[in-house]
Motif scaffolding. Structure first.
Motif, PDB file in Angstrom:
ATOM      1  N   PRO A  93      31.623  38.269  36.213  1.00 39.47           N
ATOM      2  CA  PRO A  93      30.894  37.025  36.063  1.00 39.47           C
ATOM      3  C   PRO A  93      29.882  37.318  35.121  1.00 39.47           C
ATOM      4  N   LYS A  94      29.887  36.432  33.933  1.00 40.13           N
ATOM      5  CA  LYS A  94      29.253  36.409  32.764  1.00 40.13           C
ATOM      6  C   LYS A  94      27.688  36.044  32.847  1.00 40.13           C
ATOM      7  N   THR A 108      33.945  34.362  32.828  1.00 36.05           N
ATOM      8  CA  THR A 108      33.716  35.852  33.176  1.00 36.05           C
ATOM      9  C   THR A 108      33.950  36.529  31.878  1.00 36.05           C
ATOM     10  N   LYS A 175      40.160  42.156  37.662  1.00 27.99           N
ATOM     11  CA  LYS A 175      39.202  41.496  37.880  1.00 27.99           C
ATOM     12  C   LYS A 175      38.588  41.628  39.356  1.00 27.99           C
ATOM     13  N   SER A 210      42.963  32.921  34.461  1.00 29.25           N
ATOM     14  CA  SER A 210      41.822  34.068  34.196  1.00 29.25           C
ATOM     15  C   SER A 210      42.464  35.095  33.314  1.00 29.25           C
TER      16      SER A 210
END
Ligand code: TXA
Ligand code: MG
Length: 316
Positions: A93-94, A108, A175, A210
């Motif tokens: 997660p960014k 992300t 991930k 994703s």
């Protein structure tokens, strides 16, 4: 454009918002200051990369991880402890510090710490995290030498020449989910090695969104490439270049590049893109044929690269 091994000069270019191609242990990257959206935009432009395909951020210090990621948990640090610096990218997660252009608007961000002294030196000298995709035109063969970069990206501001890369294929991308890890791209760090640190998430499907980089065609040579099978074996071999692993298919081809002397899959990884570049540039060769390997361990990553390189050519 200049090619040289001067880390300080390369770092100055990055600080000025310019683009620098630099070696990592996997492939050469096309780098810009990850915190400067205008600099990052130049990467997409020079690579002709679609804006929906996000970039990986390269760091040299774990302190940056906490700046760039929201809620870093202990699993991340365990993975970092074992695999960094090294060819593992973690999609996490960014935080707000990461510009949206880097992640193509995703929540992300992919982060890794490369195991290459030029890369680490460059990142430290410029004092910022460095966003970098592989330094090739979008969809084409990845570069493992400065000359490969120059061939595809002659307009890059600076190429930091650190010789041939030592791993040869791109990092394993994972991930992290609440259940464990999912592999978005295979590399030389295998599922089995990762499972020693964090469990595999086999519950949830990999979200399509994703992993925008999971396209069927990639690493595509300009000349036809086929994975050796009963069909490719019937083609005219007088103009064929064979990418050979076992040595068993070598007879009759115009040229042969043996990627490993001792049948080691790591050598296949190191030499796979270089062999494609060599045949692509060779006027004697019209078609490349690549020897397949069994799809276990590093073999998964090799076959992933070969299938994507072959994809468009198989359709013709
Ligand atoms: O070894 C490597 O990873 C090399 C060197 C230069 O570090 N870099 C590299 O970057 O291979 P690139 O851009 O060629 O491939 C990165 C892949 C892309 O397919 C992209 O879609 C995926 O990583 N990616 C990046 N950020 C992501 C994210 N937030 N979520 C899912 N996929 C992501
Ligand atoms: Mg790439």
């Amino acid at each position: 454009m200049s090619i040289s091994s001067n880390i300080e000069t390369a770092a100055r270019y990055i600080r000025e918002g310019k683009l620098v191609a630099f070696p990592t242990e996997t492939v050469y990257g096309l780098g810009a200051n990850a915190l400067d959206p205008l600099a990052v935009a130049k990467i997409f432009e020079l690579k002709e990369r679609p804006s929906f395909d996000p970039l990986i951020i390269h760091i040299a210090d774990l302190a940056w991880l906490e700046e760039l990621v929201m809620g870093a948990d202990e699993r991340i640090f365990r993975l970092a402890e074992k695999f960094w610096p090294g060819p593992l990218t973690m999609v996490l997660p960014k935080s707000k510090r990461v510009p949206d252009i880097v992640t193509s608007g995703l929540s992300t961000v992919g982060i890794r710490m490369p195991a290459n002294d030029y890369a680490l030196g460059l990142i430290r000298a410029c004092g910022c995290p460095v966003a970098a995709p592989s330094a090739n035109k979008f969809g084409r063969i990845s570069p493992t030498t400065a000359a490969h970069v120059k061939k595809q990206l002659p307009d890059v501001d600076y190429i930091l020449d650190g010789g041939k890369t030592t791993v040869g294929i791109e990092s394993t991308i994972i991930k992290l989910t609440e259940h464990g890890f999912q592999i978005l791209r295979n590399g030389i760090i295998t599922q089995e090695e990762l499972e020693e640190v964090v469990p595999l998430d086999s519950h949830s499907e990999i979200e399509k969104l994703s992993a925008p980089g999971m396209m069927k065609s990639h690493y595509s040579p300009r000349k036809k490439l086929l994975i050796a099978d009963s069909v490719s074996m019937k083609t005219d071999k007088s103009k064929a270049g064979l990418i050979s692993f076992s040595g068993e298919l070598e007879n009759g081809n115009r040229k042969v590049i043996r990627v490993s002397e001792k049948g080691d899959l790591r050598d296949y990884a190191v030499n796979i893109f270089e062999a494609m570049h060599a045949f692509e540039d060779d006027d004697d060769i019209e078609i490349m044929i690549a020897e397949p390997v069994s799809e276990t361990g590093i073999g998964k990553a090799i076959m992933d690269r070969l299938r994507k390189a072959e994809y468009n050519w198989r359709q013709i």
